[in-house]
Structures are given as C-alpha cells and as structure tokens.
Design an enzyme around this catalytic site. Structure first.
Site, PDB file in Angstrom:
ATOM      1  N   ASP A   8       9.382  36.901 -18.940  1.00 23.54           N
ATOM      2  CA  ASP A   8       9.382  38.327 -18.545  1.00 23.54           C
ATOM      3  C   ASP A   8       8.075  38.641 -17.802  1.00 23.54           C
ATOM      4  OD1 ASP A   8       8.105  40.139 -21.454  1.00 23.54           O
ATOM      5  OD2 ASP A   8       7.819  38.028 -20.912  1.00 23.54           O
ATOM      6  N   ASP A  12       0.718  37.095 -18.368  1.00 28.19           N
ATOM      7  CA  ASP A  12       0.541  35.784 -18.993  1.00 28.19           C
ATOM      8  C   ASP A  12       1.721  34.869 -18.703  1.00 28.19           C
ATOM      9  OD1 ASP A  12       1.908  37.570 -20.721  1.00 28.19           O
ATOM     10  OD2 ASP A  12       1.463  36.342 -22.464  1.00 28.19           O
ATOM     11  N   ASP A  13       2.919  35.442 -18.496  1.00 34.25           N
ATOM     12  CA  ASP A  13       4.063  34.624 -18.075  1.00 34.25           C
ATOM     13  C   ASP A  13       3.777  33.991 -16.708  1.00 34.25           C
ATOM     14  OD1 ASP A  13       5.010  37.215 -19.510  1.00 34.25           O
ATOM     15  OD2 ASP A  13       6.606  35.781 -19.907  1.00 34.25           O
ATOM     16  N   ASN A  37       8.016  42.817 -20.523  1.00 36.59           N
ATOM     17  CA  ASN A  37       6.733  43.384 -20.062  1.00 36.59           C
ATOM     18  C   ASN A  37       6.932  44.419 -18.957  1.00 36.59           C
ATOM     19  OD1 ASN A  37       4.852  41.919 -21.645  1.00 36.59           O
ATOM     20  ND2 ASN A  37       5.236  40.110 -20.386  1.00 36.59           N
ATOM     21  N   THR A 124       9.205  32.691 -23.038  1.00 38.37           N
ATOM     22  CA  THR A 124       7.974  33.468 -23.232  1.00 38.37           C
ATOM     23  C   THR A 124       8.229  34.977 -23.159  1.00 38.37           C
ATOM     24  OG1 THR A 124       7.443  33.355 -20.868  1.00 38.37           O
ATOM     25  CG2 THR A 124       6.536  31.616 -22.286  1.00 38.37           C
ATOM     26  N   ASN A 163       1.551  42.943 -32.985  1.00 38.61           N
ATOM     27  CA  ASN A 163       0.866  43.605 -31.867  1.00 38.61           C
ATOM     28  C   ASN A 163       1.703  44.772 -31.329  1.00 38.61           C
ATOM     29  OD1 ASN A 163       2.857  42.246 -30.524  1.00 38.61           O
ATOM     30  ND2 ASN A 163       1.495  41.046 -29.198  1.00 38.61           N
ATOM     31  N   GLU A 169       5.595  41.203 -33.592  1.00 35.38           N
ATOM     32  CA  GLU A 169       5.082  40.764 -32.281  1.00 35.38           C
ATOM     33  C   GLU A 169       6.064  41.231 -31.200  1.00 35.38           C
ATOM     34  OE1 GLU A 169       6.746  38.190 -30.463  1.00 35.38           O
ATOM     35  OE2 GLU A 169       5.359  38.572 -28.818  1.00 35.38           O
ATOM     36  N   PHE A 170       5.577  41.471 -30.004  1.00 38.88           N
ATOM     37  CA  PHE A 170       6.347  42.110 -28.926  1.00 38.88           C
ATOM     38  C   PHE A 170       7.689  41.423 -28.641  1.00 38.88           C
ATOM     39  CE2 PHE A 170       6.718  44.735 -25.142  1.00 38.88           C
ATOM     40  CZ  PHE A 170       7.430  43.947 -24.257  1.00 38.88           C
ATOM     41  N   ASN A 171       7.687  40.134 -28.351  1.00 37.04           N
ATOM     42  CA  ASN A 171       8.922  39.459 -27.920  1.00 37.04           C
ATOM     43  C   ASN A 171      10.009  39.519 -28.996  1.00 37.04           C
ATOM     44  OD1 ASN A 171       8.008  38.717 -25.380  1.00 37.04           O
ATOM     45  ND2 ASN A 171       7.128  36.795 -26.117  1.00 37.04           N
ATOM     46  N   HIS A 240      -1.207  34.134 -24.198  1.00 34.34           N
ATOM     47  CA  HIS A 240      -0.108  33.804 -25.115  1.00 34.34           C
ATOM     48  C   HIS A 240       0.839  32.772 -24.492  1.00 34.34           C
ATOM     49  CE1 HIS A 240      -1.126  37.421 -27.499  1.00 34.34           C
ATOM     50  NE2 HIS A 240      -1.120  38.103 -26.371  1.00 34.34           N
ATOM     51  N   ASP A 241       1.395  33.117 -23.325  1.00 33.06           N
ATOM     52  CA  ASP A 241       2.455  32.288 -22.733  1.00 33.06           C
ATOM     53  C   ASP A 241       1.960  30.958 -22.184  1.00 33.06           C
ATOM     54  OD1 ASP A 241       4.135  35.265 -21.469  1.00 33.06           O
ATOM     55  OD2 ASP A 241       4.091  34.362 -23.462  1.00 33.06           O
TER      56      ASP A 241
HETATM   57  O1  RIB Z   1       3.204  39.338 -27.718  1.00 34.02           O
HETATM   58  C1  RIB Z   1       2.861  38.665 -26.529  1.00 34.02           C
HETATM   59  C2  RIB Z   1       4.082  38.332 -25.738  1.00 34.02           C
HETATM   60  O2  RIB Z   1       4.767  39.518 -25.343  1.00 34.02           O
HETATM   61  C3  RIB Z   1       3.766  37.597 -24.420  1.00 34.02           C
HETATM   62  O3  RIB Z   1       4.844  36.766 -24.093  1.00 34.02           O
HETATM   63  C4  RIB Z   1       3.671  38.724 -23.436  1.00 34.02           C
HETATM   64  O4  RIB Z   1       3.940  38.283 -22.098  1.00 34.02           O
HETATM   65  C5  RIB Z   1       4.756  39.631 -23.914  1.00 34.02           C
HETATM   66  O5  RIB Z   1       6.008  39.148 -23.384  1.00 34.02           O
HETATM   67 CA    CA Z   2       5.939  37.069 -21.914  1.00 36.52          CA
END
Ligand code: RIB
Ligand code: CA
Length: 315
Positions: A8, A12-13, A37, A124, A163, A169-171, A240-241
């Site tokens: 996404d 960081d992707d 994202n 990711t 986060n 966590e987001f994903n 992260h990714d």
């Molecule tokens: O929590 C971090 C993840 O969520 C990373 O993959 C960032 O790109 C977002 O997608």
């Molecule tokens: Ca990501």
C-alpha cells in the site's frame, strides 16, 4: 527467490520496493496493490512512480480498496506518508500503466505458472488481497513458499504495542478478518510485527537522515525527501516494510518463534489486536499450537547496513 510484493505505497512500502528491485537475490514477479496508507489509486500511481524511477518493468495490478467486511481500507497517515502517500513530492504522473487484471487473479496466475515453493509473497499492507486469493483458490495458494507479512503487535518485546490503537497495528487493524484468515490458513506465514520494526536499532534517525542528504545523489535525495515528514514529526523514520523484504533476503536478520496467534475482530477497544497465549502451563489443543512464525528480535545494525547499501547508495 521469486517474490510477489503486495503493498500500500506508502513511503516505507516504496523503500521496500526499491530494496527488493535492487537485490540480486530476489526476482520481483509482480507488485499488487491494496489501499491502506493512501487510496488504491494513489498507491498504484506511487508504485508505478517508483518502478519508473528505477527503470524496472514489473507488472502492477490493482487489488482491494475495501476490507473483507466492506469498510474503506484507506486511512491516510499524513504525518508520515503525506496526502499522496509518497511524501507529497509532486513526482510526475508515471507513463507506465497498471495491468487490467485484478491483483488477486495476477497472484493466482503467477502461482499457477510456477512450481510449488517457488514464490514468496511479501505483504506490507492490509492483508485483504492475500486473504481473498487464498479463499478464491486454496489449492493454488498452497503452492506459495512463504507469506511474509509486515503487521501485528505481539506484545513480546517492549516495542510490540499498537500504533493505530493502544493494542492494534495499522495493517491488521485495517482488516482484522483478512489477517485472521491468513494466520489460520495453515500456509507458511511469517509475521514481521512492531515488536521488531519499532525497535530503535533499525530506525533512521536525524543524524542518519543528514548523512543520506549529504550524499547528494538522485537516489539519496529521493529517499531523504520521502522520509522527511516522519523525521520532522517524530525525529525518526521506522522502516517497517523494508525489514519485511530484508528478511526474505537474509532470514538471519531476525529471531523467529512459532506461536499461536489469534486476531481480535470484535472488541470495542481491542479490534485488530494480535493475541498470543503465553500460558505455558496450559496444555494446548492441536489446533492451538503455532500457526504463525513471529519475529521476536532483530539485528538492527546489519539491517541498516543492507538498507544503506541497497536503498540509498546503489541504484
Ligand atoms: O504499521 C506499519 C505498517 O502500516 C506499514 O506497512 C506502513 O506502510 C503501513 O502500511
Ligand atoms: Ca505498508
């Protein structure tokens, strides 16, 4: 190793994509896109931008913009990714176009045209595309070598807190049902959670950001510019990714534990939490033994050396 990146982009992707394209150990067969994202269309444009920037011709296919339950996946986190998902650098709209095939069908086609165990999927973003392809064709899904998913907060290290919420966590939070399907798929799943990706030993801090800027090359300026918001807002950038891709190149960068993970899909305060049963004295039933290989420690210095060499310096 042949890989499919499901992402996404997302700053960081984008850096993870550069790392994969710039690593001779990996052959990127396809990039599939999921919203997260930023919107599905922005994320697709961003992936195409990076491919054009590097001069790589890899098929890109659009996937899901809504979660398994039908909720919008996109939740732009502008403090890190900007509004366009790539740091609002106003990069040119790419000439390259996405394929007309849906991401899920591209993944299935690639697995069908390769042998068992030949392809690793590195996810990711939210796991919606991955869950849906597994549901659509489980026999083909069993051909996958490994699914490396950046996601989860397993509360194993001090960094393994949420986060998006205090515990999620987001994903995973964007599509907990999808994560539960993937974690319980009985496929070879490795989770790269915040327990390792929020370990300060892998952070790009202000000093490192300054060093990247001082290199003053096209590549270093691109990297420095897209992580600038995070550095300004938080004093660091958490890759992260890129760590999820790095693990496919060198699995020894992390310590892994096979654990049984449940994904909370109901809780008012806990939806998206990735829960491990640490009760060592409780005799676990067969189906409560490990279902996910969870990363519990990381060699930050070796990871950053790889990142600097392959993402900042040589492309
Ligand atoms: O929590 C971090 C993840 O969520 C990373 O993959 C960032 O790109 C977002 O997608
Ligand atoms: Ca990501």
């Amino acid at each position: 190793m042949k890989v499919i990146l499901d992402m996404d982009p997302g700053v960081d992707d984008a850096l993870a994509l550069i790392l994969a394209l710039n690593s001779k150990e990996l052959e990127v067969l396809a990039v599939t896109i999921v919203a997260g994202n930023t919107s599905l269309s922005n994320a697709t444009i961003n992936a195409l931008r990076v491919l054009e920037l590097i001069g790589c011709d890899v098929p890109v296919a659009m996937g899901e913009s809504k979660s398994i339950m039908g909720y919008e996946l996109a939740m732009p986190f502008t403090f890190i990714h900007g509004y366009d998902g790539l740091g609002d650098l106003n990069l040119p709209i790419p000439n390259k176009k996405a394929e007309s095939i849906h991401a899920i069908d591209l993944i299935i086609d690639k697995l069908k045209s390769h042998s068992y165990g030949e392809i690793t999927i590195i996810a990711t973003g939210p796991l919606t595309n991955i869950a849906k392809f597994i549901i659509k064709d489980y026999e083909v899904a069993k051909k996958v070598n490994q699914i490396i998913s950046m996601g989860g907060a397993f509360n194993i290290t001090p960094y393994g807190i949420g986060n998006q919420t205090p515990v999620a966590e987001f994903n995973i939070f964007r599509d907990p049902e999808a994560a539960s399907i993937v974690y319980n798929s009985r496929l070879n799943v490795t989770a790269v959670g915040l327990d390792v990706t929020m370990n300060p030993s892998i952070f790009i801090d202000k000093e490192m950001h300054k060093k990247i800027l001082e290199k003053d090359t096209k590549t270093s300026k691109f990297v420095a510019n897209i992580i600038k918001r995070s550095i300004e807002n938080y004093g660091f950038f958490a890759p992260h990714d890129p760590l999820a891709v790095a693990i496919s190149i060198d699995p020894k960068l992390v310590k892994i534990m096979p654990l049984h993970v449940k994904v909370e899909t109901k809780g008012e305060f806990t939806r998206g939490q990735t829960i491990i049963d640490k009760r060592w004295w409780v005799k676990k039933k067969e189906d409560e033994k490990s279902n996910v290989n969870v990363c519990v420690d990381v060699d930050g210095k070796r990871f950053l050396d790889m990142f600097m060499e392959r993402v900042v310096e040589n492309w």
